[in-house]
Design an enzyme around this catalytic site. Sequence first.
Site, short mmCIF file in Angstrom:
data_model
loop_
_atom_site.label_atom_id
_atom_site.label_comp_id
_atom_site.label_asym_id
_atom_site.label_seq_id
_atom_site.Cartn_x
_atom_site.Cartn_y
_atom_site.Cartn_z
N HIS A 305 -28.94 41.24 36.14
CA HIS A 305 -28.58 39.85 36.44
C HIS A 305 -28.69 39.03 35.16
O HIS A 305 -29.57 39.28 34.32
CB HIS A 305 -29.55 39.29 37.50
N ASP A 363 -26.98 42.11 45.66
CA ASP A 363 -25.84 42.93 46.13
C ASP A 363 -26.20 44.38 46.37
O ASP A 363 -25.40 45.15 46.90
CB ASP A 363 -24.72 42.85 45.09
C1 SDX Z 1 -24.17 38.11 41.41
O1 SDX Z 1 -25.02 34.48 38.20
C2 SDX Z 1 -25.42 34.58 39.43
O2 SDX Z 1 -26.31 33.88 39.85
C3 SDX Z 1 -24.66 35.60 40.27
C4 SDX Z 1 -25.22 35.86 41.66
C5 SDX Z 1 -25.05 34.66 42.56
O3 SDX Z 1 -25.80 34.57 43.53
O4 SDX Z 1 -24.10 33.86 42.31
O5 SDX Z 1 -26.59 36.21 41.58
C6 SDX Z 1 -24.47 37.01 42.36
O6 SDX Z 1 -23.12 38.11 40.83
C7 SDX Z 1 -25.24 39.17 41.15
C8 SDX Z 1 -24.81 40.19 40.03
C9 SDX Z 1 -23.87 41.21 40.68
N1 SDX Z 1 -23.27 42.08 39.65
C10 SDX Z 1 -23.60 43.39 39.57
O7 SDX Z 1 -24.49 43.93 40.24
C11 SDX Z 1 -22.74 44.18 38.59
C12 SDX Z 1 -23.64 45.06 37.71
N2 SDX Z 1 -24.41 44.17 36.84
C13 SDX Z 1 -23.87 43.92 35.51
O8 SDX Z 1 -22.50 43.91 35.40
C14 SDX Z 1 -24.64 42.83 34.76
O9 SDX Z 1 -25.96 43.09 34.94
C15 SDX Z 1 -24.37 41.37 35.11
C16 SDX Z 1 -22.92 41.04 35.03
C17 SDX Z 1 -24.90 41.05 36.46
C18 SDX Z 1 -25.13 40.53 34.07
O10 SDX Z 1 -24.51 40.72 32.88
P1 SDX Z 1 -25.09 40.06 31.52
O11 SDX Z 1 -26.14 39.09 31.76
O12 SDX Z 1 -23.90 39.61 30.72
O13 SDX Z 1 -25.80 41.26 30.89
P2 SDX Z 1 -25.09 42.29 29.95
O14 SDX Z 1 -23.84 42.75 30.60
O15 SDX Z 1 -25.01 41.69 28.60
O16 SDX Z 1 -26.13 43.49 29.98
C19 SDX Z 1 -27.27 43.44 29.14
C20 SDX Z 1 -27.55 44.91 28.82
C21 SDX Z 1 -26.31 45.63 28.27
O17 SDX Z 1 -26.75 46.65 27.43
P3 SDX Z 1 -26.72 46.37 25.80
O18 SDX Z 1 -25.31 45.94 25.48
O19 SDX Z 1 -27.72 45.26 25.58
O20 SDX Z 1 -27.12 47.69 25.20
O21 SDX Z 1 -27.91 45.61 30.02
C22 SDX Z 1 -26.93 46.60 30.31
C23 SDX Z 1 -25.69 46.28 29.49
O22 SDX Z 1 -24.98 47.45 29.15
N3 SDX Z 1 -26.64 46.49 31.73
C24 SDX Z 1 -26.49 47.51 32.57
C25 SDX Z 1 -26.28 46.92 33.83
N4 SDX Z 1 -26.27 45.60 33.72
C26 SDX Z 1 -26.49 45.33 32.42
N5 SDX Z 1 -26.53 48.84 32.38
C27 SDX Z 1 -26.33 49.59 33.49
N6 SDX Z 1 -26.11 49.12 34.74
C28 SDX Z 1 -26.09 47.79 34.93
N7 SDX Z 1 -25.88 47.30 36.16
#
Ligand code: SDX
Length: 428
Positions: A305, A363
């Site tokens: 998140h 989720d």
């Molecule tokens: C919702 O914003 C809100 O409040 C949203 C929400 C709401 O109520 O409105 O809470 C609802 O959207 C919840 C989130 C649902 N999405 C997912 O579950 C999809 C999987 N999660 C990711 O795509 C990600 O964690 C996000 C999009 C939720 C957050 O992305 P960020 O903050 O931009 O983080 P990032 O993508 O920069 O990740 C940081 C690091 C990265 O590694 P590095 O580049 O630092 O090496 O963490 C890793 C990412 O590769 N990472 C993951 C991961 N999520 C982040 N690695 C594996 N699996 C994951 N799910």
Amino acid sequence: MSAPANLSISGKNVEFPVKSGSIGPDVLDIAKLYAQTGMFTYDPGFTSTASCESKITYIDGDEGVLLYRGYPIDQLAEHGDFLETCHLLLYGELPTAAQKADFDYRVTRHTMVHEQMMRFFQGFRRDAHPMAVMVASVGALSAFYHDSTDISDPTQRMIASMRMIAKMPTLAAMAYKYSIGQPFVYPQNDLDYTSNFLKMCFAVPCEEYKVNPVLSRALDRIFTLHADHEQNASTSTVRLAGSSGANPFACIAAGVACLWGPAHGGANEAALKMLQEIGTVDKIPHFIARAKDKNDPFRLMGFGHRVYKNYDPRAKIMQKTTHEVLNELGIKDDPLLDVAIELERIALHDEYFIEKKLYPNIDFYSGITLKAMGFPTSMFTVLFAVARTVGWIAQWKEMIEDPSQRIGRPRQLYTGAPLREYVSINQR
Ligand code: SDX
């Protein structure tokens, strides 16, 4: 007011006010940065940017805290119902018994949609994704309800707000019924909000439909968990659309479109598909390895998140609700739940996820619950949109009623071609 911040930019000392909220981080007011320095800030993804001032929802990502108008999400989910939370988000206070009865009455009597709305659905293929239908039909509401599109009129703003909250379940149920070729079911005024939604989704003309009170209570609680969440992507979309003066139905349609993405509200659908792809507990290590592999776009859907760097407080309540629903339905050993619980256990002990502070979010468990209730995967994000409509509306209303509100218009860092003269085609 905290002491101002001093920045030295290109040898020039510039002072910026620092503003404090009631709780949470201070903000650096950089509104005059460009005028004073000719520079923009640069923050793609807005990881360090506060886009507005708001009194609606507060999140502490490090502590895993979520407050709606100051009330903790677990208390609201436990003790109140979804429409009570709607009143709280819209008006800022929990309703008295009389206010609650009046609010429920007003929402209930806006649940029907214009009969001609049904013609829209006939234009879709039966296998259209319900979110495509929702984007279209929510936007189409502005073609019908002209008496509540003047955003400068507070009465029209409130009627539009009630109509949005009341009609989303009806449109969602219609999208579902259309996708399975069953007749639409009209709202029933003597049912509560969520029971009415379940009936519109699952009743058929050939027999009496009895709402299961345990499932209705569980879904109502799920709606409360999803109602609002500060300035997330879809809420920011609604605010930006509203800042141009677009009518509320069009703004909510923009929010529905943004929510659809798998990184946002589409994650519940993606998370369940991921659990189905993993299939059995013994396959989990392979998928965990893929999630860690920089060259593999695979991510653990339902994990991570932008704000929560601790457990999503909604996920805990979601998990409890999942067990409640599965018990009520007599589902003893759901293989998807076994995979989810084992995947969570492994991930929470894995160095990669610990270091990156990746916890299950709301989720992760919602899909298992909604599938058990009988909803197809394609309807999961639609249910998220039904619940989040009140949050979008409350945030839109707060923005419209803010006297300092202006159209949102970010700038950019331009790295394209500098000025060059046109070359005619026979000289290229
Ligand atoms: C919702 O914003 C809100 O409040 C949203 C929400 C709401 O109520 O409105 O809470 C609802 O959207 C919840 C989130 C649902 N999405 C997912 O579950 C999809 C999987 N999660 C990711 O795509 C990600 O964690 C996000 C999009 C939720 C957050 O992305 P960020 O903050 O931009 O983080 P990032 O993508 O920069 O990740 C940081 C690091 C990265 O590694 P590095 O580049 O630092 O090496 O963490 C890793 C990412 O590769 N990472 C993951 C991961 N999520 C982040 N690695 C594996 N699996 C994951 N799910």
